[in-house]
Design an enzyme around this catalytic site. Structure first.
Site, PDB file in Angstrom:
ATOM      1  N   ASP A  64       0.889  -1.087  -0.172  1.00 52.51           N
ATOM      2  CA  ASP A  64      -0.012   0.008   0.058  1.00 52.51           C
ATOM      3  C   ASP A  64       1.355   0.960  -0.001  1.00 52.51           C
ATOM      4  OD1 ASP A  64      -2.231   1.209  -0.026  1.00 52.51           O
ATOM      5  OD2 ASP A  64      -2.297   2.047   2.020  1.00 52.51           O
ATOM      6  N   THR A  97      -2.189   6.062  -4.169  1.00 50.82           N
ATOM      7  CA  THR A  97      -1.706   7.185  -3.844  1.00 50.82           C
ATOM      8  C   THR A  97       0.327   6.793  -4.574  1.00 50.82           C
ATOM      9  OG1 THR A  97      -1.792   5.464  -2.089  1.00 50.82           O
ATOM     10  CG2 THR A  97      -2.150   7.273  -1.789  1.00 50.82           C
ATOM     11  N   THR A  98      -0.089   5.523  -4.461  1.00 49.55           N
ATOM     12  CA  THR A  98       1.114   4.917  -5.872  1.00 49.55           C
ATOM     13  C   THR A  98       0.917   5.849  -7.043  1.00 49.55           C
ATOM     14  OG1 THR A  98      -0.017   3.348  -4.995  1.00 49.55           O
ATOM     15  CG2 THR A  98       2.292   3.199  -6.293  1.00 49.55           C
ATOM     16  N   ASP A 389      -8.799   1.458   1.674  1.00 50.99           N
ATOM     17  CA  ASP A 389      -9.232   1.920   0.894  1.00 50.99           C
ATOM     18  C   ASP A 389     -10.119   1.244   0.803  1.00 50.99           C
ATOM     19  OD1 ASP A 389      -5.994   2.529   0.888  1.00 50.99           O
ATOM     20  OD2 ASP A 389      -5.421   1.000  -0.071  1.00 50.99           O
TER      21      ASP A 389
HETATM   22  P1  ADP Z   1      -3.128   3.504  -6.305  1.00 52.16           P
HETATM   23  O1  ADP Z   1      -1.792   3.606  -5.189  1.00 52.16           O
HETATM   24  O2  ADP Z   1      -2.307   4.359  -7.348  1.00 52.16           O
HETATM   25  O3  ADP Z   1      -4.327   2.814  -5.882  1.00 52.16           O
HETATM   26  P2  ADP Z   1      -2.491   0.410  -6.568  1.00 52.16           P
HETATM   27  O4  ADP Z   1      -1.472  -1.015  -6.520  1.00 52.16           O
HETATM   28  O5  ADP Z   1      -3.914  -0.239  -6.063  1.00 52.16           O
HETATM   29  O6  ADP Z   1      -1.661   1.807  -6.204  1.00 52.16           O
HETATM   30  O7  ADP Z   1      -2.956  -0.016  -8.186  1.00 52.16           O
HETATM   31  C1  ADP Z   1      -4.240   0.151  -8.599  1.00 52.16           C
HETATM   32  C2  ADP Z   1      -3.672   0.379 -10.310  1.00 52.16           C
HETATM   33  O8  ADP Z   1      -4.433  -1.188 -10.902  1.00 52.16           O
HETATM   34  C3  ADP Z   1      -4.959   1.451 -11.120  1.00 52.16           C
HETATM   35  O9  ADP Z   1      -5.121   2.102 -11.907  1.00 52.16           O
HETATM   36  C4  ADP Z   1      -6.408  -0.116 -10.937  1.00 52.16           C
HETATM   37  O10 ADP Z   1      -7.367   0.348 -12.340  1.00 52.16           O
HETATM   38  C5  ADP Z   1      -4.845  -1.525 -11.430  1.00 52.16           C
HETATM   39  N1  ADP Z   1      -6.036  -2.196 -11.155  1.00 52.16           N
HETATM   40  C6  ADP Z   1      -6.104  -2.608 -10.374  1.00 52.16           C
HETATM   41  N2  ADP Z   1      -7.182  -4.255 -10.258  1.00 52.16           N
HETATM   42  C7  ADP Z   1      -6.471  -4.461 -11.847  1.00 52.16           C
HETATM   43  C8  ADP Z   1      -7.136  -5.511 -12.550  1.00 52.16           C
HETATM   44  N3  ADP Z   1      -7.151  -6.865 -11.863  1.00 52.16           N
HETATM   45  N4  ADP Z   1      -6.608  -5.723 -13.600  1.00 52.16           N
HETATM   46  C9  ADP Z   1      -5.835  -4.467 -13.962  1.00 52.16           C
HETATM   47  N5  ADP Z   1      -5.688  -3.319 -13.494  1.00 52.16           N
HETATM   48  C10 ADP Z   1      -5.823  -3.637 -12.336  1.00 52.16           C
HETATM   49 MG    MG Z   2      -5.127   1.017  -4.348  1.00 52.74          MG
END
Ligand code: ADP
Ligand code: MG
Length: 538
Positions: A64, A97-98, A389
């Site tokens: 996270d 956030t990432t 989240d």
């Molecule tokens: P953040 O902190 O930015 O939310 P995450 O590690 O939660 O970072 O990643 C978020 C990204 O991953 C988003 O752009 C989301 O659309 C993408 N994402 C989440 N699940 C999937 C999936 N099953 N297939 C493709 N992309 C995904």
């Molecule tokens: Mg996320």
């Protein structure tokens, strides 16, 4: 990079920071990029975990972004500024956030190249501002409107946020709980997640046993076997002080000559204490929660008056009880009245052998508890972060009713629109707009990279497929480019707009620092790491 242990991470040594002009800019950009680099590998469902070890040796395993940045020991002020980006993102959108940090790093990296090729930072700032506005407009047009009653869609929003952070099966269960919880605290279309949802953790069982409780559950039991264990229409007293003999007796010094005198004194003390207990009973309370010690002697009287009583309730629980039931925290029991009592439809200790009391059915508030279960503290802590989240993304969509397809789809849409827009812009700002487009594309690239795919290949696939399929995004399992909406991979619009806003704000802030230095000629930049602000010697 230095270790995560008790060594702080010096992205660069702040003491050697006295740099000016372009040097200052490249030092600042380097540290921002370093922060972005750290979280980049955690982006997306296949992101890696980071192991954070604090001075005490406590380990946190997480992917996270917000947690990593919060726990990391960061010294450089610019790097700290990037961490602030993450905090703003977390506060406003609850997720993303990432992405925000990765984008901020990319915007700065591209800016640096432009500066090196002779574009002035002011021009870049202007171009980024234009690109930012355009991007937000594009995202708003691209977004899909959803009904807040569309439970299935809300579950997908939660699932997308959870993917990669909990096993798939558990993920579905947790997503359902999120949506149930949000519906339960709905206050005419507004939900107050932070106040109305209590997260409690219990080690034992598995994540599948995590449950949603309509009300509050505290780890306490009735103190006497003959006390009632189920109280309907509970009138609740919250005693936030000791109920002990010494506490109630007057503080005057006692001179004892004879044994009878002591006995006499003890009697008086008991009588005083008895009177205090009677005050509580007289309010009409039928459930008493005391945050401190409660003399066993009191139990007898509460039991006789058919009152449920428990003691040493955690301060945290006392506050939640007060917020939910409307009871005041009584510190001076001598002054307690019926007005201090709170209300709940039910106070119940379901299982007489289990130390757990439920408090349910409130008048003014709608507190729900998510009771997280898991095999170890690491597991329950991780699930707590997942909820942090997921609850917020569901809240955001519940309130805004707007989503965008995930898996890089929205970023490609923005990037392509920015490419088109750039060609209509005269002057060097055009270059900054193109750089902005490339920075946005770093998100799908990082997601692909973290899945083990070739980032460039996937970017090319995404771009070409996007021309015909608007919702095309990356399928993390197969590497194919598919319709994300059909796959149910969706993010809240607010998460995506805020990520772009926060990232461009941060990038512009760093770029402007150089400008200010130029305005003051060759003076030294003095950095105050405590206050996270820049001072310039006069
Ligand atoms: P953040 O902190 O930015 O939310 P995450 O590690 O939660 O970072 O990643 C978020 C990204 O991953 C988003 O752009 C989301 O659309 C993408 N994402 C989440 N699940 C999937 C999936 N099953 N297939 C493709 N992309 C995904
Ligand atoms: Mg996320």
């Amino acid at each position: 990079m230095a270790g995560y242990g008790n060594q702080p991470i010096y992205i660069v040594d702040p003491s050697k920071q006295h740099t000016t002009g372009k040097d200052a800019l490249s030092v600042n950009i380097a540290s921002a990029k370093a922060v972005a680099g750290i979280v980049r590998t955690t982006l997306g469902p296949k992101g890696m975990d980071k192991m954070l070890v604090n001075i005490m040796g406590d380990i946190t395993l997480t992917n996270d972004g917000a947690t990593i940045l919060e726990e990391m020991d960061i010294e450089h002020p610019t790097a700290k500024m990037i961490v602030e980006v993450a905090k703003t993102q977390e506060k406003i959108a609850g997720d993303g956030t990432t992405s925000a940090v990765v984008m901020a790093g990319a915007l700065l990296e591209k800016a640096q190249k432009l500066v090196e090729s002779g574009v002035h930072p002011t021009v870049i700032v202007k171009g980024y501002t234009m690109a930012n506005e355009k991007a937000l407009q594009v995202l708003n047009d691209y977004a899909i409107t959803v009904d807040r009653k569309d439970r299935e869609m809300l579950e997908r929003i939660a699932s997308t946020s959870i993917t990669g952070k909990a096993s798939e099966m558990a993920g579905n269960h947790l997503a359902k709980i999120c949506v149930d919880a949000i519906y339960a605290i709905d206050n005419n279309g507004v939900v107050n997640v932070d106040e109305d949802i209590v997260i409690a953790k219990e080690v034992g069982g598995t994540v599948h046993d995590t449950e949603l409780i309509n009300g509050i559950a505290i780890r306490k039991e009735a103190l006497h076997s003959e006390m009632p264990r189920r109280i309907e229409n509970a009138k609740i007293a919250l005693i936030d002080t000791e109920l002990s003999f010494s506490q109630t007796s007057t503080k005057s010094k006692l001179q004892v000559d004879r044994a009878e005198q002591l006995a006499d004194f003890k009697e008086k003390e008991k009588a005083n204490f008895r009177a205090i207990i009677q005050k509580i009973i007289d309010t009409g309370a039928n459930a008493v929660f005391c945050s401190k010690k409660m003399e066993d002697y009191a139990l007898h009287f509460f039991k006789e008056a058919n009152i449920y009583a428990t003691r040493r309730v955690k301060d945290e629980d006392m506050n939640i009880l007060s917020h939910s039931t409307g009871a005041s925290l009584v510190r001076n029991v001598n002054e307690i009245t019926a007005d201090d009592l709170g209300f709940a439809e039910l106070v119940e200790q379901e299982d007489e052998h289990e130390e757990k009391t439920y408090i349910k059915g409130f008048r003014e508030s709608r507190t729900m508890t998510i009771l997280i279960k898991g095999g170890s503290e690491h597991v329950t802590d991780n699930v707590e972060r997942v909820f942090d989240d997921a609850l917020h993304v569901v809240k955001v969509v519940f309130e805004d009713g707007k989503i965008v397809p995930g898996g890089g789809a929205s970023e490609i849409e923005v990037a392509q629109a920015l490419h088109n827009y750039a060609s209509s812009v005269q002057g060097r700002e055009q270059l900054a707009i193109l750089a902005f487009a490339e920075a946005v594309e770093e998100i799908p690239k990082a997601i692909a990279e973290n899945c083990g795919f070739d980032a460039i290949d996937k970017l090319i696939d995404l771009r070409s497929k996007h021309a015909t399929v608007k919702n095309a995004g990356l399928d993390i399992e197969t590497g194919n480019i598919v319709d994300m909406l059909e796959k149910g991979i969706v993010d809240p619009l607010r998460v995506k707009t805020q990520a772009i806003k926060s990232a461009s704000e941060a990038a512009k802030m760093v770029l402007r620092v150089d400008d200010m230095l130029r305005a003051r000629r060759q003076e030294m930049m003095d950095v105050d790491p405590e206050h996270n602000i820049h001072n310039y010697d006069m």
